[in-house]
Motif scaffolding. Structure first.
Motif, PDB file in Angstrom:
ATOM      1  N   GLU A   1       0.777  -1.229  -0.038  1.00 61.33           N
ATOM      2  CA  GLU A   1      -0.046   0.046  -0.095  1.00 61.33           C
ATOM      3  C   GLU A   1       0.815   1.113  -0.036  1.00 61.33           C
ATOM      4  OE1 GLU A   1      -4.225  -1.503   2.201  1.00 61.33           O
ATOM      5  OE2 GLU A   1      -2.666  -0.067   3.385  1.00 61.33           O
TER       6      GLU A   1
ATOM      7  N   PHE B   1      -6.535   4.837  -5.949  1.00 59.76           N
ATOM      8  CA  PHE B   1      -6.093   3.958  -4.706  1.00 59.76           C
ATOM      9  C   PHE B   1      -7.268   3.112  -4.136  1.00 59.76           C
ATOM     10  CE2 PHE B   1      -5.592   3.322  -0.026  1.00 59.76           C
ATOM     11  CZ  PHE B   1      -4.459   2.696  -0.195  1.00 59.76           C
ATOM     12  N   ARG B   2      -7.033   2.085  -3.866  1.00 57.32           N
ATOM     13  CA  ARG B   2      -7.800   0.813  -3.162  1.00 57.32           C
ATOM     14  C   ARG B   2      -6.840   0.101  -2.112  1.00 57.32           C
ATOM     15  NH1 ARG B   2      -9.231  -2.808  -7.283  1.00 57.32           N
ATOM     16  NH2 ARG B   2     -10.446  -0.959  -8.254  1.00 57.32           N
ATOM     17  N   SER B   3      -7.193   0.201  -0.878  1.00 63.57           N
ATOM     18  CA  SER B   3      -6.694  -0.499   0.199  1.00 63.57           C
ATOM     19  C   SER B   3      -6.600  -2.023  -0.122  1.00 63.57           C
ATOM     20  CB  SER B   3      -7.067  -0.028   1.523  1.00 63.57           C
ATOM     21  OG  SER B   3      -8.378  -0.695   1.674  1.00 63.57           O
ATOM     22  N   VAL B   4      -5.794  -2.788   0.532  1.00 62.92           N
ATOM     23  CA  VAL B   4      -5.818  -4.114   0.557  1.00 62.92           C
ATOM     24  C   VAL B   4      -6.978  -4.528   1.338  1.00 62.92           C
ATOM     25  CG1 VAL B   4      -4.588  -6.295   1.742  1.00 62.92           C
ATOM     26  CG2 VAL B   4      -3.119  -4.325   0.546  1.00 62.92           C
TER      27      VAL B   4
ATOM     28  N   HIS C   1      -3.139  -0.819  -4.920  1.00 63.07           N
ATOM     29  CA  HIS C   1      -2.750  -0.591  -3.679  1.00 63.07           C
ATOM     30  C   HIS C   1      -1.531   0.353  -3.744  1.00 63.07           C
ATOM     31  CE1 HIS C   1      -5.114  -3.859  -2.965  1.00 63.07           C
ATOM     32  NE2 HIS C   1      -4.382  -4.947  -2.820  1.00 63.07           N
ATOM     33  N   SER C   2      -0.886   0.418  -4.793  1.00 60.72           N
ATOM     34  CA  SER C   2       0.490   1.037  -4.930  1.00 60.72           C
ATOM     35  C   SER C   2       0.255   2.443  -5.239  1.00 60.72           C
ATOM     36  CB  SER C   2       1.141   0.836  -6.284  1.00 60.72           C
ATOM     37  OG  SER C   2       0.492   1.235  -7.271  1.00 60.72           O
TER      38      SER C   2
END
Length: 166
Positions: A21, A67-70, A103-104
């Motif tokens: 992340e 962006f998307r979190s784990v 995530h990056s």
């Protein structure tokens, strides 16, 4: 990933890359609905430059997802499994948690105002896709999942990732 029952051999078999992340995120764009799309700072700058260049060429490109979190990735997969989709089907369109470029903080799903359904292969028929195909590389963005990609994902003409030059 054991809670999602993703077999351990999926990762090496598909040569998936771990994407930690992002630690620093900024608002890259705000959607028509007021939603803020977050990217890591360098990707956000290049997105703004790229979308302005497209607009100057008469092409509207917008962020549909960034962006998307784990944890959010796991929620998406759980929801699809709860809908009755098989794990194999889900993993053709969603990366296992930890392995999504989103995530990056460098990946975007692009939409346009051309009337196409978002996040569908028909995006490749839009002026936006043609413009991106010719110009995105100048801004450091590349199509991540072309037809026949080595990761086993379905073709995603809307998914572009910023790859900073070393």
């Amino acid at each position: 990933m054991t809670s999602l029952e993703i077999p351990a051999d999926v990762i090496p078999a598909r040569s998936l890359v771990l994407h930690p992340e992002a630690q620093e995120l900024v608002v890259a764009a705000t959607g028509d609905d007021g939603r803020e799309y977050l990217l890591e700072p360098a990707a956000a700058v290049k997105w703004r430059e790229m979308s302005a260049a497209a607009l100057s060429d008469g092409v509207v490109i917008k962020i549909g997802s960034a962006f998307r979190s784990v944890d959010r990735q796991a929620e998406i997969i759980r929801a699809k499994l709860a809908e009755g989709l098989s794990l194999d089907t889900v993993l053709c369109v969603n990366a296992p948690p930890g392995y999504s470029e989103h995530h990056s903080g460098r990946a975007i799903d692009v939409t346009s105002d051309e009337g196409e359904a978002p996040l569908e292969p028909e995006f490749e028929k839009t002026r936006a896709f043609r413009w991106l195909s010719k110009n995105a590389g100048r801004f450091g963005f590349f199509l991540s999942y072309p037809v026949g990609n080595p990761y086993g994902y379905d073709y995603e003409p809307w998914h572009w990732c910023f790859m900073p030059k070393p």
